[in-house]
Design a protein around this motif. Structure first.
Motif, PDB file in Angstrom:
ATOM      1  N   SER A   1      22.034  -3.356   0.158  1.00  0.00           N
ATOM      2  CA  SER A   1      22.224  -1.924   0.399  1.00  0.00           C
ATOM      3  C   SER A   1      23.673  -1.603   0.776  1.00  0.00           C
ATOM      4  N   THR A   2      24.293  -2.413   1.654  1.00  0.00           N
ATOM      5  CA  THR A   2      25.696  -2.137   1.986  1.00  0.00           C
ATOM      6  C   THR A   2      26.611  -2.539   0.828  1.00  0.00           C
ATOM      7  N   LEU A   3      26.206  -3.511   0.024  1.00  0.00           N
ATOM      8  CA  LEU A   3      26.952  -3.837  -1.194  1.00  0.00           C
ATOM      9  C   LEU A   3      27.012  -2.616  -2.111  1.00  0.00           C
ATOM     10  N   ALA A   4      25.863  -1.992  -2.336  1.00  0.00           N
ATOM     11  CA  ALA A   4      25.802  -0.815  -3.219  1.00  0.00           C
ATOM     12  C   ALA A   4      26.683   0.315  -2.689  1.00  0.00           C
ATOM     13  N   ARG A   5      26.593   0.547  -1.374  1.00  0.00           N
ATOM     14  CA  ARG A   5      27.420   1.606  -0.752  1.00  0.00           C
ATOM     15  C   ARG A   5      28.905   1.341  -0.963  1.00  0.00           C
ATOM     16  N   ASP A   6      29.351   0.098  -0.701  1.00  0.00           N
ATOM     17  CA  ASP A   6      30.777  -0.223  -0.789  1.00  0.00           C
ATOM     18  C   ASP A   6      31.269  -0.241  -2.231  1.00  0.00           C
TER      19      ASP A   6
END
Length: 459
Positions: free
Chosen positions: A418-423
């Motif tokens: 999820s934080t990968l997708a955001r970044d």
């Protein structure tokens, strides 16, 4: 009360429905008249009966009561304490389906949270033998009927599930923990009690070098001294093959953090050694070292492939830890700069560089989001940047600096889809395009999935 009556399900009601997916924590997901329910231990493709435990405005939680139609991918978990222990969440799923679901989780997060559908997401790279892969055990110790117990916590609790064997741990970890429990019980060494804050032995930490066979044992205690220390050392040194280091760590704080600030080697060497690929690493009691060395080599190999180094590049490795990725990259780069906030990790990184006679690396202590802008201001401009952040992802200041610096490639190693997708979405808005994402199964039989993403600067 009126809102609750309008919902299609009520608390304590039993409902029958189909499971259509898995959450990133391994729970089954299904819908009753459009209302989403999360059900632990349920699998996609199954029809179940479940009892509703909790109802919120848009979703609820339920408990599996009866299997109406089971998935062909459902297995009987081989671990005898699987249903009580909180260590694994997917032993009831065939390994092939675990890998497929992890790929879906990465794809879904990229699409739903990052609006990224153009990148190629490869099938998750799994293990030939997905058992006994962990080189480190951190086991809380408790007391029961006068004897010491040790094992992982029950799900969503701090109740210790005693175990003699853990099927995802290296066999040596099991052996050492059992020896410590028996020896400490015989020698009158008490277990720490979280409620009363009395007792001594809090955790047993065991580290094993997969390629060297070297073993380190760290006893975390709630006090300044380990009673009968000499006899305990004597028993362990006689019975543990490959034992190279015995340490005591003092942690007297009321905290969930395992280690305290003070560590003393009470027998043997301050380090054990292991290899990832051709690179040798010194492992100290508190240093971070990837727990699955077999898959780490695959993960870092993919990061090196995506970096596409020719020998002329300057590379920055953010969140470098003890220098594992940095030294991998240094084999093919002109120069590598690593940054990490933990001083002990940087000390280990410098030691590991000397150990491997690598002179084309420099390491700095500090926050990546502060050090890298400072490097940039000093004229250090990277051709390739590798980031391997914690679960919360990259700091926005760091992402802004990368966008200003404009390295040709960014390699993002992630432990949180999820934080990968955001970044990735932020980096794409700043002029990058995500080319490929390769999920890697670092933790079989759990819901965790790591990924390596390759981003290129748009022409």
């Amino acid at each position: 009360m009126t809102k609750q009556l309008e919902l299609p399900v009520q608390k304590n009601e039993e409902v029958e429905f189909d499971i259509t997916g898995l959450t990133h924590e391994g729970d089954g997901v299904g819908k009753v008249e459009g209302f989403t329910l999360f059900v632990p231990q349920a699998l996609p493709g199954e029809r179940i009966k479940a009892k509703v435990l909790k109802v919120k405005k848009n979703y609820g939680y339920a408990k599996l009561v009866e299997m109406v139609e089971a998935s062909p991918d459902r297995l009987e978990p081989p671990c005898p304490v699987y249903h009580q222990c909180g260590g694994c969440s997917l032993q009831h799923v065939s390994y092939e389906e675990q890998l497929r679901q992890k790929t879906i989780i990465v794809q879904d997060n990229l699409k739903r949270l990052g609006n990224i559908e153009h990148a190629t997401v490869h099938p998750t790279l799994g293990m030939k033998d997905p058992w006994r892969y962990r080189n480190k055990a951190q086991v809380p110790i408790g007391e029961e009927e006068g004897g010491l117990i040790g094992g992982f916590y029950a799900q969503r609790s701090h109740r210790i599930i005693n175990m003699e064997s853990c099927l995802i741990q290296h066999e040596k970890n099991d052996e050492v923990i059992e020896l410590v429990k028996r020896a400490a019980s015989q020698l009158g060494i008490s277990a720490y009690n979280e409620q009363t804050r009395k007792g001594l032995l809090r955790h047993v930490v065991v580290k094993v070098g997969f390629k060297t066979g070297e073993v380190m044992v760290v006893l975390v205690i709630n006090g300044d001294k380990l009673p009968n220390q000499e006899e305990l050392v004597n028993q362990l040194t006689k019975k543990v093959d490959g034992l190279k280091s015995l340490a005591v760590n003092v942690n007297k704080k009321q905290t969930n953090v395992i280690f305290g600030d003070q560590t003393q080697i009470i027998w043997g060497e301050p380090y054990i050694y292991d290899y990832i690929g051709n690179i040798k690493f010194a492992i100290s009691p508190r240093s971070f070292y990837q727990v699955n060395p077999v898959q780490t080599e695959i993960l870092y190999g993919k990061a090196l492939e995506y970096a596409n180094l020719t020998g002329n590049e300057t590379v920055i490795d953010a969140y470098c830890g003890i220098g594992t990725i940095s030294l991998f990259l240094a084999q093919k780069a002109k120069h590598v700069y690593g940054v990490e906030i933990v001083p002990e990790a940087i000390a280990d990184a410098k030691r590991n560089a000397r150990l491997n006679v690598m002179e084309n690396v420099d390491f700095a202590v500090g926050e990546a989001e502060r050090i890298i802008p400072w490097w940039y201001a000093q004229g250090i401009k990277a051709d390739v940047v590798v980031v391997d952040p914690p679960r919360k992802g990259c700091d926005e200041t760091l992402l802004d600096t990368l966008i200003q610096m404009k390295p040709k490639r960014i390699v993002y190693v992630s432990c949180n889809p999820s934080t990968l997708a955001r970044d990735l979405q932020i980096l794409e808005a700043g002029g990058y395009v995500t080319k490929e994402v390769q999920p890697v199964d670092m933790f079989p039989h759990t819901f965790h999935v790591e990924s390596v993403a390759w981003l290129s600067l748009k022409e």
